[in-house]
Enzyme design. Structure first.
Site, short mmCIF file in Angstrom:
data_model
loop_
_atom_site.label_atom_id
_atom_site.label_comp_id
_atom_site.label_asym_id
_atom_site.label_seq_id
_atom_site.Cartn_x
_atom_site.Cartn_y
_atom_site.Cartn_z
N GLU A 146 -6.64 4.77 8.07
CA GLU A 146 -6.40 6.20 7.80
C GLU A 146 -7.64 6.84 7.20
O GLU A 146 -7.93 8.02 7.46
CB GLU A 146 -5.16 6.36 6.90
CG GLU A 146 -3.88 6.06 7.67
CD GLU A 146 -2.75 5.49 6.84
OE1 GLU A 146 -2.81 5.53 5.60
OE2 GLU A 146 -1.79 4.98 7.47
N HIS A 148 -9.39 1.43 5.03
CA HIS A 148 -8.11 1.55 5.74
C HIS A 148 -8.30 2.46 6.96
O HIS A 148 -9.08 3.41 6.91
CB HIS A 148 -7.05 2.12 4.81
CG HIS A 148 -5.68 2.02 5.37
ND1 HIS A 148 -5.20 2.90 6.30
CD2 HIS A 148 -4.69 1.11 5.17
CE1 HIS A 148 -3.97 2.55 6.65
NE2 HIS A 148 -3.64 1.45 5.98
N LYS A 165 0.10 4.28 -0.28
CA LYS A 165 -0.53 5.46 0.33
C LYS A 165 -0.31 6.69 -0.56
O LYS A 165 -0.29 6.54 -1.79
CB LYS A 165 -0.01 5.64 1.76
CG LYS A 165 -0.20 4.35 2.60
CD LYS A 165 0.06 4.52 4.07
CE LYS A 165 -0.15 3.19 4.79
NZ LYS A 165 0.03 3.28 6.23
N SER A 213 3.71 -2.26 10.26
CA SER A 213 5.16 -2.37 10.42
C SER A 213 5.73 -3.73 10.02
O SER A 213 6.62 -4.26 10.68
CB SER A 213 5.57 -2.00 11.86
OG SER A 213 5.20 -0.66 12.15
N GLY A 243 2.87 2.27 10.85
CA GLY A 243 3.85 3.35 10.70
C GLY A 243 4.57 3.70 11.98
O GLY A 243 5.25 4.72 12.06
N GLU A 256 -5.19 -4.81 10.66
CA GLU A 256 -4.14 -3.81 10.85
C GLU A 256 -4.37 -3.09 12.17
O GLU A 256 -5.16 -2.13 12.22
CB GLU A 256 -4.16 -2.79 9.70
CG GLU A 256 -3.91 -3.38 8.34
CD GLU A 256 -3.33 -2.34 7.38
OE1 GLU A 256 -2.30 -2.64 6.78
OE2 GLU A 256 -3.90 -1.24 7.26
N ASN A 293 0.87 -1.18 0.00
CA ASN A 293 0.00 0.00 0.00
C ASN A 293 0.90 1.23 0.00
O ASN A 293 1.50 1.55 1.02
CB ASN A 293 -0.90 -0.03 1.25
CG ASN A 293 -1.72 1.24 1.40
OD1 ASN A 293 -1.76 2.07 0.50
ND2 ASN A 293 -2.39 1.37 2.54
P1 13P Z 1 3.23 0.34 7.72
O1 13P Z 1 3.71 -0.94 7.09
O2 13P Z 1 3.96 1.56 7.24
O3 13P Z 1 3.15 0.24 9.21
O4 13P Z 1 1.71 0.56 7.20
C1 13P Z 1 0.81 -0.49 7.28
C2 13P Z 1 -0.39 -0.12 6.52
O5 13P Z 1 -1.13 0.77 6.90
C3 13P Z 1 -0.66 -0.87 5.28
O6 13P Z 1 -1.94 -0.60 4.79
#
Ligand code: 13P
Length: 258
Positions: free
Chosen positions: A100, A98, A14, A216, A176, A170, A12
């Site tokens: 976010e 997601h 983003k 992560s 992150g 997740e 992803n």
């Molecule tokens: P990270 O791997 O940067 O922690 O992000 C995970 C994520 O949100 C994948 O959709």
């Protein structure tokens, strides 16, 4: 790695990568992953790079995903992307709900469920994300939160559609942050999610649905996380933005035991 379900490892990206940067990343991934056939490998660039990336990966094992989808078929919905537009670019997967988007765009389970239905109606495979915050985990309500998200985000789908849906667990506190759920924590929630699906749609559906872990994921922890019985892949954020990291996540996971 021998698993009951076919592994699906997705990147992803983003809100990262211009078209030129995306093509650069893709050329490295194509070189590194040209011969991978044991897992579904999906990359999810931003909308603006989908067309260029689609053309660049047509002769590779990489598959294309988008990061969002309208809940409408088409029409007067300014700024939204309709399913036919993604199909037009040979997009196969779409990440929905997601954390976010749940957090910053106030997406609800009901909206995610409408988007998932729209995806299925148009031959796109939704990757539906769920996960608890740190406050919720510490309050001991992880299962309550995740169970509600799973039920709400899949509401109205047929058994066949649920079976074809990919779920992504997740934990918000692991995204992150460099903090990863331990493999035991991931396995526990994955098994719980599978039990929720089984109770809604029967054991066979529960057994078939694929559940990715995200938060992560790195080359150093991927193999152990994906070695858990109910973890069927990874949804990778930061480490999918760089050829070496994403390729190593896949290679480390798939390599035969020493
Ligand atoms: P990270 O791997 O940067 O922690 O992000 C995970 C994520 O949100 C994948 O959709």
């Amino acid at each position: 790695m021998d698993k009951e379900r076919r592994l699906i490892i997705a990147g992803n990206w983003k809100s990262n990568k211009t078209v030129a940067e995306a093509l650069d990343l893709v050329s490295g991934l194509k070189r590194e992953l040209a011969t991978v056939t044991e897992a579904d490998i999906v990359i999810c660039p931003p909308y603006t790079a989908l067309d260029a990336v689609s053309k660049a990966i047509f002769d590779s094992p990489l598959r294309l995903g988008a990061q969002n989808l309208s809940d409408q078929a088409y029409g007067a919905f300014t700024g939204e992307i309709a399913p036919g537009m993604l199909r037009d670019l040979s997009v196969r997967y779409v990440i929905l709900g997601h954390s976010e988007r749940r957090q910053f765009q106030s997406e609800s389970d009901a909206l995610v469920a409408r988007k998932a239905a729209n995806a299925h109606a148009n031959n796109l495979v939704p990757i539906v994300c769920v996960g608890e915050t740190l406050v919720e985990r510490e309050a001991g309500i992880t299962e309550k939160v995740v169970g509600t998200q799973v039920r709400g985000s899949l509401a109205g789908l047929t058994v066949e559609q649920v079976e074809q849906t990919v779920l992504a667990y997740e934990p918000v506190w692991a995204i992150g942050t460099g903090k990863t759920a331990s493999s035991a924590q991931a396995q526990e929630v994955h098994a719980f999610i599978r039990s929720v699906i089984s109770s809604l749609h029967g054991e066979a559906t529960g057994r078939r649905v694929r559940i990715q872990y995200g938060g992560s994921v790195k080359p150093g922890n991927a193999r152990e996380l994906l070695g858990q019985p109910d973890v069927d892949g990874a949804l990778v954020g930061g480490a999918s933005l760089e050829v070496r990291n994403f390729a190593d996540i896949i290679k480390n996971t798939l390599q035969s035991p020493a």
